[in-house]
Design a protein around this motif. Structure first.
Motif, PDB file in Angstrom:
ATOM      1  N   ASN A 197       1.240  -4.930  10.633  1.00 27.83           N
ATOM      2  CA  ASN A 197       1.216  -4.939   9.168  1.00 27.83           C
ATOM      3  C   ASN A 197       2.376  -4.200   8.507  1.00 27.83           C
ATOM      4  O   ASN A 197       2.445  -4.158   7.276  1.00 27.83           O
ATOM      5  N   MET A 198       3.293  -3.625   9.279  1.00 26.83           N
ATOM      6  CA  MET A 198       4.312  -2.770   8.677  1.00 26.83           C
ATOM      7  C   MET A 198       5.266  -3.509   7.744  1.00 26.83           C
ATOM      8  O   MET A 198       5.882  -2.906   6.870  1.00 26.83           O
ATOM      9  N   ASN A 199       5.410  -4.823   7.891  1.00 24.33           N
ATOM     10  CA  ASN A 199       6.307  -5.557   6.992  1.00 24.33           C
ATOM     11  C   ASN A 199       5.736  -5.690   5.581  1.00 24.33           C
ATOM     12  O   ASN A 199       6.448  -6.023   4.639  1.00 24.33           O
ATOM     13  N   ASP A 200       4.453  -5.400   5.425  1.00 18.92           N
ATOM     14  CA  ASP A 200       3.806  -5.418   4.113  1.00 18.92           C
ATOM     15  C   ASP A 200       4.043  -4.062   3.447  1.00 18.92           C
ATOM     16  O   ASP A 200       3.520  -3.044   3.901  1.00 18.92           O
ATOM     17  N   ASN A 201       4.831  -4.035   2.370  1.00 15.54           N
ATOM     18  CA  ASN A 201       5.153  -2.740   1.756  1.00 15.54           C
ATOM     19  C   ASN A 201       3.972  -2.112   1.023  1.00 15.54           C
ATOM     20  O   ASN A 201       4.066  -0.985   0.546  1.00 15.54           O
ATOM     21  N   ASN A 202       2.856  -2.828   0.932  1.00 19.22           N
ATOM     22  CA  ASN A 202       1.638  -2.257   0.350  1.00 19.22           C
ATOM     23  C   ASN A 202       0.702  -1.691   1.416  1.00 19.22           C
ATOM     24  O   ASN A 202      -0.353  -1.144   1.091  1.00 19.22           O
ATOM     25  N   PHE A 203       1.088  -1.861   2.688  1.00 13.38           N
ATOM     26  CA  PHE A 203       0.260  -1.332   3.771  1.00 13.38           C
ATOM     27  C   PHE A 203       0.402   0.184   3.800  1.00 13.38           C
ATOM     28  O   PHE A 203       1.495   0.722   3.970  1.00 13.38           O
ATOM     29  N   ASP A 204      -0.728   0.883   3.627  1.00 13.98           N
ATOM     30  CA  ASP A 204      -0.699   2.341   3.565  1.00 13.98           C
ATOM     31  C   ASP A 204      -1.882   2.923   4.327  1.00 13.98           C
ATOM     32  O   ASP A 204      -2.539   2.220   5.109  1.00 13.98           O
ATOM     33  N   VAL A 205      -2.154   4.195   4.101  1.00 12.42           N
ATOM     34  CA  VAL A 205      -3.231   4.881   4.816  1.00 12.42           C
ATOM     35  C   VAL A 205      -4.584   4.236   4.525  1.00 12.42           C
ATOM     36  O   VAL A 205      -5.403   4.042   5.428  1.00 12.42           O
ATOM     37  N   ASN A 206      -4.827   3.885   3.266  1.00 11.25           N
ATOM     38  CA  ASN A 206      -6.104   3.256   2.913  1.00 11.25           C
ATOM     39  C   ASN A 206      -6.281   1.921   3.626  1.00 11.25           C
ATOM     40  O   ASN A 206      -7.373   1.595   4.105  1.00 11.25           O
ATOM     41  N   ALA A 207      -5.203   1.141   3.702  1.00 14.20           N
ATOM     42  CA  ALA A 207      -5.268  -0.158   4.379  1.00 14.20           C
ATOM     43  C   ALA A 207      -5.532   0.027   5.870  1.00 14.20           C
ATOM     44  O   ALA A 207      -6.315  -0.717   6.469  1.00 14.20           O
ATOM     45  N   LEU A 208      -4.881   1.012   6.474  1.00  9.14           N
ATOM     46  CA  LEU A 208      -5.102   1.289   7.895  1.00  9.14           C
ATOM     47  C   LEU A 208      -6.551   1.689   8.144  1.00  9.14           C
ATOM     48  O   LEU A 208      -7.178   1.230   9.109  1.00  9.14           O
ATOM     49  N   ALA A 209      -7.099   2.534   7.277  1.00  3.80           N
ATOM     50  CA  ALA A 209      -8.493   2.966   7.422  1.00  3.80           C
ATOM     51  C   ALA A 209      -9.442   1.776   7.329  1.00  3.80           C
ATOM     52  O   ALA A 209     -10.414   1.682   8.086  1.00  3.80           O
ATOM     53  N   GLU A 210      -9.168   0.846   6.420  1.00  2.00           N
ATOM     54  CA  GLU A 210     -10.023  -0.336   6.272  1.00  2.00           C
ATOM     55  C   GLU A 210      -9.963  -1.215   7.514  1.00  2.00           C
ATOM     56  O   GLU A 210     -10.979  -1.763   7.946  1.00  2.00           O
ATOM     57  N   HIS A 211      -8.781  -1.369   8.100  1.00  2.00           N
ATOM     58  CA  HIS A 211      -8.647  -2.161   9.324  1.00  2.00           C
ATOM     59  C   HIS A 211      -9.447  -1.539  10.474  1.00  2.00           C
ATOM     60  O   HIS A 211      -9.921  -2.257  11.362  1.00  2.00           O
ATOM     61  N   LEU A 212      -9.582  -0.222  10.450  1.00  2.00           N
ATOM     62  CA  LEU A 212     -10.302   0.490  11.514  1.00  2.00           C
ATOM     63  C   LEU A 212     -11.777   0.687  11.183  1.00  2.00           C
ATOM     64  O   LEU A 212     -12.511   1.298  11.959  1.00  2.00           O
ATOM     65  N   PHE A 213     -12.206   0.176  10.008  1.00  2.00           N
ATOM     66  CA  PHE A 213     -13.594   0.303   9.561  1.00  2.00           C
ATOM     67  C   PHE A 213     -14.046   1.762   9.510  1.00  2.00           C
ATOM     68  O   PHE A 213     -15.128   2.118   9.976  1.00  2.00           O
TER      69      PHE A 213
END
Length: 284
Positions: A197-213
């Motif tokens: 997901n790193m190519n998405d400049n909106n990918f951040d800590v919150n997005a990572l947390a959501e992917h990890l549930f």
């Protein structure tokens, strides 16, 4: 105190699911549910469905949820604050944070965590929290849909094997080996999500947390314990590492292209960070 008949009104429940379904197709709910379909969903679905008010007081729980938690009389819990006080404190903190986030952002929030039933048996649930608005646009209800997650993944198998080894090999070796495998598995999952997901400049800590549930705070605690870094630093370092790889391979013609390809929004910020990164790797 809330009574079951206050929420067990077919028309109001159908409207609630209609609104939730229109908000998210991933909720697994279809709009325009009939009374019969709603009854079947609430009474027979192997998932725990909870309806909370915006103060997080329980208004309804489906039969499957009542059964899974070993609750004999659900009336004792209606009108009481959720999460329940017999849950582990860590879960209560994370769930409360997720509920607050759903209310304040008016967005769907997901998390996965372990709880215990009234007998102390451990259960693991993946939960989706859906804020449902009134006609005036104000949040008036929270729909929490929880699905039990069986321990069938590699970590579960690994732990089961290690528990058997513990009897023959010794506690110290087994615990040390267990932690090592769990850590590497978790970090491999985190790294893979960031790379994808790193190519998405909106990918951040919150997005990572959501992917990890999991909640943001849980993610931060786990990463601090594993590698001694915050999630933001970890994501930034992975982006810089990938950028360095692309620059060395001369994939792009300009630094700007490289910066954008790994999710940096501002070339000036990227240049500053990349210079520091180069110094760091030269000193290693």
């Amino acid at each position: 105190m809330y009574k079951p008949d206050q929420i067990d009104n077919h028309k109001s429940i159908i409207n609630l699911f209609d609104k939730a379904a229109s908000k998210s197709k991933t909720s697994g709910l279809q709009s325009s549910l009939s009374q019969r379909q709603t009854n079947a969903l609430l009474d027979n679905a192997p998932i725990c469905i909870k309806i909370l008010d915006t103060d997080f007081n329980l208004k309804y729980m489906s039969p499957a949820g009542i059964k899974s938690l070993g609750i004999n009389d659900i009336n004792n819990f209606y009108g009481q604050a959720y999460p329940f006080d017999f849950y582990p404190q860590l879960f209560c903190d994370d769930m409360t944070e997720s509920l607050n986030r759903a209310v304040t952002t008016n967005k769907i929030v997901k998390q996965e965590a372990s709880i215990v039933d009234l007998k102390g048996n451990e259960l693991r649930f993946h939960s989706t929290i859906i804020p449902v608005e009134s006609e005036s646009g104000q949040n008036q209800t929270l729909l929490v849909i929880s699905i039990e997650v069986p321990v069938t993944n590699e970590e579960g198998i690994e732990l089961s094997t290690l528990k058997n080894l513990q009897e023959n090999v010794g506690e110290h070796f087994t615990i040390e080996h267990s932690n090592k495998n769990i850590n590497s598995s978790f970090m491999a999952k985190v790294e893979n999500i960031v790379l994808v997901n790193m190519n998405d400049n909106n990918f951040d800590v919150n997005a990572l947390a959501e992917h990890l549930f999991m909640s943001r705070s849980t993610l931060q605690r786990k990463l601090k314990a594993e590698i001694g870094e915050s999630a933001a630093v970890f994501i930034r370092q992975k982006r810089l590492s990938k950028a360095h790889e692309l620059i060395q391979s001369k994939v792009h013609k300009t630094l700007t292209e490289t910066a954008y390809s790994v999710g940096f929004k501002h070339i000036g910020n990227f240049s500053t960070l990349y210079k520091k990164y180069q110094i760091t790797i030269k000193n290693q």
